[in-house]
Design a protein around this motif. Structure first.
Motif, mmCIF file in Angstrom:
data_model
loop_
_atom_site.group_PDB
_atom_site.id
_atom_site.type_symbol
_atom_site.label_atom_id
_atom_site.label_comp_id
_atom_site.label_asym_id
_atom_site.label_seq_id
_atom_site.Cartn_x
_atom_site.Cartn_y
_atom_site.Cartn_z
ATOM 1 N N SER A 1 0.829 -1.208 0.000
ATOM 2 C CA SER A 1 0.000 0.000 0.000
ATOM 3 C C SER A 1 0.862 1.256 0.000
ATOM 4 C CB SER A 1 -0.941 -0.005 1.208
ATOM 5 O OG SER A 1 -0.222 0.151 2.418
ATOM 6 N N VAL A 2 2.001 1.207 0.696
ATOM 7 C CA VAL A 2 2.907 2.353 0.725
ATOM 8 C C VAL A 2 3.593 2.527 -0.626
ATOM 9 C CG1 VAL A 2 4.994 3.312 1.771
ATOM 10 C CG2 VAL A 2 3.279 2.185 3.199
ATOM 11 N N GLU A 3 4.017 1.419 -1.232
ATOM 12 C CA GLU A 3 4.699 1.501 -2.530
ATOM 13 C C GLU A 3 3.798 2.107 -3.599
ATOM 14 O OE1 GLU A 3 6.037 -2.533 -3.068
ATOM 15 O OE2 GLU A 3 8.084 -1.995 -2.476
ATOM 16 N N SER A 4 2.484 1.890 -3.472
ATOM 17 C CA SER A 4 1.562 2.452 -4.462
ATOM 18 C C SER A 4 1.571 3.977 -4.425
ATOM 19 C CB SER A 4 0.141 1.927 -4.224
ATOM 20 O OG SER A 4 -0.389 2.417 -3.005
ATOM 21 N N PHE A 5 1.859 4.557 -3.241
ATOM 22 C CA PHE A 5 1.941 6.014 -3.122
ATOM 23 C C PHE A 5 3.189 6.570 -3.804
ATOM 24 C CE2 PHE A 5 -1.021 5.273 0.359
ATOM 25 C CZ PHE A 5 -1.910 6.324 0.207
ATOM 26 N N LEU A 6 4.204 5.726 -3.978
ATOM 27 C CA LEU A 6 5.467 6.191 -4.550
ATOM 28 C C LEU A 6 5.494 6.128 -6.067
ATOM 29 C CD1 LEU A 6 7.939 4.518 -2.028
ATOM 30 C CD2 LEU A 6 7.397 6.947 -2.199
ATOM 31 N N VAL A 7 4.516 5.438 -6.658
ATOM 32 C CA VAL A 7 4.494 5.275 -8.115
ATOM 33 C C VAL A 7 4.555 6.615 -8.847
ATOM 34 C CG1 VAL A 7 3.116 4.479 -10.071
ATOM 35 C CG2 VAL A 7 3.345 3.033 -8.036
ATOM 36 N N PRO A 8 3.747 7.637 -8.455
ATOM 37 C CA PRO A 8 3.814 8.926 -9.172
ATOM 38 C C PRO A 8 5.180 9.600 -9.095
ATOM 39 C CG PRO A 8 1.831 8.797 -7.826
ATOM 40 C CD PRO A 8 2.706 7.661 -7.412
ATOM 41 N N TYR A 9 5.975 9.239 -8.079
ATOM 42 C CA TYR A 9 7.295 9.846 -7.917
ATOM 43 C C TYR A 9 8.388 9.054 -8.634
ATOM 44 C CZ TYR A 9 4.952 12.374 -4.144
ATOM 45 O OH TYR A 9 4.081 13.156 -3.403
#
Length: 282
Positions: free
Chosen positions: A108-116
């Motif tokens: 779930s945390v890695e999904s937040f990093l996708v745009p970056y």
């Protein structure tokens, strides 16, 4: 929410000990809760000498996602695809449950990093700006707390050492064999209080465990989000048997009758007290 109740019977008798696990059938889909034919109980493993059933409280989507991931991890471990991963006891199954839960947090945390265009490895190597590092740290903590709060797991099972109950909470597991029972969900306090107040004895036989588990579940129906429909499993050394509908109907009828008689008895004793008290006041 829900309630899942598990109890141990014949504790101390390695040959005959087992578990009963029961749950309501109220499923939550985000802000909607409905009584369904679905079950919150999932058979995790049913092998000679090792059997385990999981019950969970939370949203239907989260429970389904977790149980499916855990099942896949169990199958991978049994097939030998995962090195240094053995499943010989109920505790081993529970450890995989904790691993599965933490994998969900990480994903779930890695999904937040996708745009970056970054990964968690990049973050931990500190190859990111300070403000992004702060954001990731906060996101990890928020997601961890949310998932731990919204998914409660109870695993009951039996292995060569006997019957066991484990609760997964706060990213770790807690064994409750010594108590002989446990519960999760919005009705857990009522269920646990019932078993504690009735001095639940895990050394007694299956019918006692079945009756008391159902009694605790029925008392928990007063809690928000706990449904009246019930299903469950009996776990012993030979198999995992689903509790039949006619058994559940018999249990509810006898427990309802007992509750009515307890209320009538309280009313009778109140009347006796009232009469004697009024005589004392004259």
């Amino acid at each position: 929410m829900t309630v899942v109740v598990a109890t141990i019977y014949d504790k101390g008798n390695r040959e005959n000990s087992g578990c009963v696990i029961v749950a309501d059938k109220m499923l939550s889909y985000r802000d909607i809760a409905v009584e369904t034919d679905g079950s919150k109980l999932h058979k995790l493993i049913d092998l000679p000498g090792l059997k385990a059933v999981m019950g969970a409280a939370g949203t239907a989507e989260l429970i389904e996602d977790f149980s499916q991931r855990l099942q896949e991890n169990i199958e991978s471990a049994l097939s030998g695809k995962v090195k240094k991963s053995e499943i010989k006891t109920v505790r081993d199954v529970v450890k995989l449950g904790v691993k599965t839960l933490n994998e969900m947090v990480k994903e779930s945390v890695e999904s937040f990093l996708v745009p970056y265009g970054k990964s968690l490895n990049d973050v931990f190597k500190q190859n990111v700006p300070t403000d992004l590092l702060t954001f990731v740290g906060r996101t990890i903590e928020d997601n961890r707390k949310t998932l731990y709060r919204e998914l409660e797991v109870l695993i009951a099972g039996r292995d060569s050492y006997g019957a066991h109950i484990f609760k997964i909470e706060e990213g770790d597991y807690v064994p409750t064999d010594s108590v002989g029972y446990d519960a999760v969900g919005s009705g857990f306090e009522s269920a646990n209080w019932t078993l504690m107040h009735q001095s639940y004895d895990s050394r007694k036989e299956l019918p006692y465990s079945l009756f008391m588990s159902s009694y605790a579940k029925i008392n928990a129906e007063e809690s928000l989000g706990v449904g009246t429909r019930t299903d469950g499993f009996i776990i012993n050394g030979d198999d995992i048997r689903e509790i039949r509908d006619d058994e559940i109907e018999l249990l509810r009828s006898k427990i309802d009758e007992m509750i009515r008689k307890e209320k009538d008895m309280k009313d009778d004793y109140f009347d006796l007290f009232k009469n004697e008290y009024m005589e004392m006041r004259r």
